[in-house]
Motif scaffolding. Structure first.
Motif, short mmCIF file in Angstrom:
data_model
loop_
_atom_site.label_atom_id
_atom_site.label_comp_id
_atom_site.label_asym_id
_atom_site.label_seq_id
_atom_site.Cartn_x
_atom_site.Cartn_y
_atom_site.Cartn_z
N VAL A 15 0.83 -1.21 0.00
CA VAL A 15 0.00 0.00 0.00
C VAL A 15 0.87 1.26 0.00
CG1 VAL A 15 -1.75 1.33 1.26
CG2 VAL A 15 -2.00 -1.15 1.01
N PRO A 16 1.89 1.39 0.88
CA PRO A 16 2.74 2.58 0.81
C PRO A 16 3.46 2.73 -0.53
CG PRO A 16 3.03 1.48 2.93
CD PRO A 16 2.22 0.56 2.08
N LEU A 17 3.91 1.57 -1.08
CA LEU A 17 4.60 1.64 -2.37
C LEU A 17 3.63 2.05 -3.48
CD1 LEU A 17 6.84 -1.57 -2.15
CD2 LEU A 17 7.61 0.82 -2.11
N ALA A 18 2.42 1.47 -3.46
CA ALA A 18 1.43 1.83 -4.48
C ALA A 18 1.02 3.29 -4.36
CB ALA A 18 0.19 0.93 -4.34
N GLY A 19 1.12 3.84 -3.15
CA GLY A 19 0.79 5.26 -2.95
C GLY A 19 1.74 6.20 -3.65
N GLU A 20 2.91 5.72 -4.04
CA GLU A 20 3.89 6.56 -4.74
C GLU A 20 3.64 6.59 -6.25
OE1 GLU A 20 5.95 8.54 -3.00
OE2 GLU A 20 4.74 7.69 -1.38
N LEU A 21 2.77 5.71 -6.74
CA LEU A 21 2.36 5.79 -8.15
C LEU A 21 1.18 6.76 -8.20
CD1 LEU A 21 2.45 1.96 -8.96
CD2 LEU A 21 4.18 3.68 -9.52
N LYS A 22 1.48 8.03 -8.39
CA LYS A 22 0.49 9.07 -8.12
C LYS A 22 0.51 10.19 -9.15
CE LYS A 22 3.64 11.80 -5.27
NZ LYS A 22 4.84 11.10 -5.63
N PHE A 23 -0.56 10.98 -9.10
CA PHE A 23 -0.56 12.29 -9.76
C PHE A 23 -1.42 13.22 -8.90
CE2 PHE A 23 -4.41 10.36 -11.36
CZ PHE A 23 -5.31 11.41 -11.48
N CYS A 24 -1.18 14.50 -9.05
CA CYS A 24 -1.88 15.51 -8.25
C CYS A 24 -2.86 16.26 -9.16
CB CYS A 24 -0.89 16.47 -7.61
SG CYS A 24 0.26 15.65 -6.48
N PRO A 25 -4.16 16.05 -9.00
CA PRO A 25 -5.14 16.64 -9.93
C PRO A 25 -5.47 18.10 -9.68
CG PRO A 25 -6.25 15.32 -8.28
CD PRO A 25 -4.79 15.18 -8.00
N LEU A 60 -3.23 0.25 11.03
CA LEU A 60 -1.92 -0.28 10.62
C LEU A 60 -1.46 0.33 9.30
CD1 LEU A 60 -2.06 -4.12 11.42
CD2 LEU A 60 -0.71 -2.37 12.57
N THR A 61 -2.38 0.34 8.32
CA THR A 61 -2.01 0.86 7.00
C THR A 61 -1.70 2.35 7.05
OG1 THR A 61 -3.42 -0.81 6.00
CG2 THR A 61 -2.72 1.01 4.60
N GLY A 62 -2.54 3.11 7.76
CA GLY A 62 -2.28 4.55 7.89
C GLY A 62 -0.94 4.84 8.51
N ALA A 63 -0.59 4.07 9.55
CA ALA A 63 0.71 4.26 10.20
C ALA A 63 1.85 3.91 9.25
CB ALA A 63 0.78 3.41 11.46
N ALA A 64 1.67 2.80 8.49
CA ALA A 64 2.73 2.38 7.56
C ALA A 64 2.93 3.44 6.46
CB ALA A 64 2.36 1.04 6.93
N VAL A 65 1.84 3.98 5.93
CA VAL A 65 1.94 5.02 4.88
C VAL A 65 2.59 6.28 5.44
CG1 VAL A 65 0.58 6.56 3.41
CG2 VAL A 65 0.02 4.12 3.52
N LEU A 67 4.64 6.65 8.04
CA LEU A 67 6.08 6.45 8.30
C LEU A 67 6.87 6.38 7.00
CD1 LEU A 67 5.88 3.83 11.21
CD2 LEU A 67 6.49 6.25 11.39
N PHE A 68 6.30 5.71 5.99
CA PHE A 68 6.99 5.57 4.70
C PHE A 68 7.19 6.93 4.04
CE2 PHE A 68 6.95 4.76 0.08
CZ PHE A 68 8.02 3.88 0.00
N ARG A 69 6.16 7.77 4.03
CA ARG A 69 6.27 9.08 3.37
C ARG A 69 7.20 10.02 4.15
NH1 ARG A 69 -0.01 10.06 1.29
NH2 ARG A 69 -0.08 8.17 0.01
N ILE A 70 7.16 9.96 5.47
CA ILE A 70 8.08 10.77 6.28
C ILE A 70 9.52 10.36 6.00
CG2 ILE A 70 8.86 11.22 8.64
CD1 ILE A 70 5.95 11.17 9.53
N ALA A 71 9.73 9.04 5.92
CA ALA A 71 11.09 8.54 5.65
C ALA A 71 11.58 9.01 4.29
CB ALA A 71 11.11 7.01 5.73
N LEU A 72 10.69 8.99 3.27
CA LEU A 72 11.08 9.47 1.94
C LEU A 72 11.42 10.96 1.97
CD1 LEU A 72 8.60 7.72 -0.55
CD2 LEU A 72 11.03 7.24 -0.19
#
Length: 428
Positions: A15-25, A60-65, A67-72
């Motif tokens: 889920v965090p990785l898929a969240g990086e396949l993005k665009f901003c509308p 769990l998913t919200g926390a993982a996303v 932490l992942f985005r903060i780390a990036l």
């Protein structure tokens, strides 16, 4: 449970990785709002892990996303932790709000209705998106301004994304259902082969049982004539009788060889064990005699009492002894009754106990039940049973340096076999 843990791990990674396949509308105050594959991927795992609390999965998913985005952010720039946290924290509530909607409408029947899931998923994404946008604006101190074009874009994106992932999910489920149907078809074909094979063995077995009954009766007649003969007996006649019995036994042996060969092929693993756990043996005895009772149109309740810690026991010896007793109990009960089977250990001996609440054995006949040929059972044509079951058990128990005893009370008839464990186990 192991599959759930693997799915949870995949969810927290994908889920965090898929969240990086993005665009901003959107531009301006909504420029940080992203459209990604994170939420459809999360929806896929919600449908997969339907036996786990959705709120728990959202947290769990919200926390993982988060932490992942903060780390990036920290890895790619010199942004302060507090700044990146305030920027990314609304994403945490996106997944919590998304999961909360599914938790509120949770229903087992829901998963068979793709359209309903699609509508709920769209509604969940809209609510979660508005929650994330409002929190984003609150942190940036901007005015909340949802215009029709903005809401329209969010709705269109939600519809496209959710029906895409739902299509993928239900195509996967359809393929899984096709595999299950194919497996079931193969099982049914295998079952038909088993039934056809068993039918042939039943024919041989019926003939073998009839021959065994005749042989046993003839042997008893020879035994009786030898005991009652006061003068020299006719050796020629005796030899002829024994030869006939030998021929009948040979016929039974051939039938049994055919039955054994056929049944061995029907057994999937092809292996017959000489020793089995006591509980498995007791279960086997009960299952076979439940079928026997039903064939006699009797309703009999079986109870097993098993002492823990018993070693594996010799299959054929235990079955030979206990099956005879349980069969007698089934036959003695008129229409309905209870049979209790217990295995227990007393020092170095095994106690096998079979009790039934049938009509019982009259006191004057208790001394006769172990006499060869004595019987109280007759078949439908009026022919008596051979009366060799209990004498055989007594003889086998004595051969194993054990004993069989009868106990009676107004409510039960109880046979108890005591045998040295060393004669029934591998160690022995």
């Amino acid at each position: 449970m192991g599959k759930n843990k693997l799915a949870l791990l995949l969810m927290l990674l994908l889920v965090p990785l898929a969240g990086e396949l993005k665009f901003c509308p959107f531009d301006g105050q909504f420029s940080s709002f992203r459209v990604s594959f994170g939420s459809p991927t999360f929806l896929f795992f919600l449908l997969w892990l339907r036996n786990i609390s959705y709120i728990y999965l959202g947290l769990l998913t919200g926390a993982a996303v988060l932490l992942f985005r903060i780390a990036l952010d920290l890895a790619s720039s010199d942004t302060a932790l507090a700044v990146t946290f305030s920027l990314r924290f609304p994403a945490f509530f996106y997944y919590v709000a998304y999961a909360a909607i599914f938790q509120l409408v949770r229903n087992k029947q829901l998963y068979n209705q793709p359209l309903h899931i699609g509508i709920i998923a769209i509604f969940a994404e809209l609510i979660a998106s508005f929650v994330e946008l409002m929190l984003t604006l609150q942190y940036s101190n901007a005015a909340v301004l949802f215009t029709v074009p903005i809401v329209g874009k969010i709705v269109i994106i939600a519809v496209i994304r959710n029906f895409f992932i739902l299509s993928f999910f239900f195509i996967t489920n359809l393929r899984h259902a096709e595999i299950i149907i194919e497996q079931q078809r193969e099982k049914n074909q295998h079952l038909l082969l088993l039934i056809s094979g068993l039918y042939e063995e039943v024919v041989h077995l019926a003939k073998s049982l009839q021959n065994a009954e005749t042989v046993t009766r003839n042997c008893y007649h020879v035994y009786e004539s030898l005991l009652s003969s006061q003068s020299a007996f006719d050796k020629s006649r005796l030899a002829q009788n024994i030869l006939e019995i030998a021929g009948q036994v040979h016929d039974i042996k051939k039938d049994n060889q055919r039955i054994f060969a056929g049944l061995t092929q029907l057994i999937s693993d092809g292996k017959l064990r000489d020793y089995m756990p006591a509980q498995d043996l007791a279960d086997m005895i009960v299952q076979s005699h439940q079928k026997y009772a039903r064939s006699l149109n009797k309703e009999i309740a079986f109870t097993i009492k098993m002492e823990s810690g018993l070693p594996q026991l010799h299959v054929y010896t235990v079955l030979s002894l206990v099956n005879n007793l349980v069969s007698n109990a089934v036959e003695s009960i008129k229409n309905t009754g209870d049979i209790k089977i217990s295995f227990s250990r007393s020092g170095e001996s095994l106690s096998l106990r079979v009790a039934d609440n049938g009509p019982g054995i009259p006191p004057k006949k208790r001394n006769l039940i172990f006499k060869p040929g004595y019987t109280t059972k007759f078949d439908l044509s009026g022919k008596p049973s051979t009366g060799m079951g209990l004498p055989y058990i007594k003889e086998l128990a004595a051969h194993l340096h054990g004993s069989i005893d009868l106990e009676t009370n107004p409510h039960e008839t109880v046979f108890i076999i005591q045998l040295p464990l060393q004669n029934l186990t591998k160690e022995g």
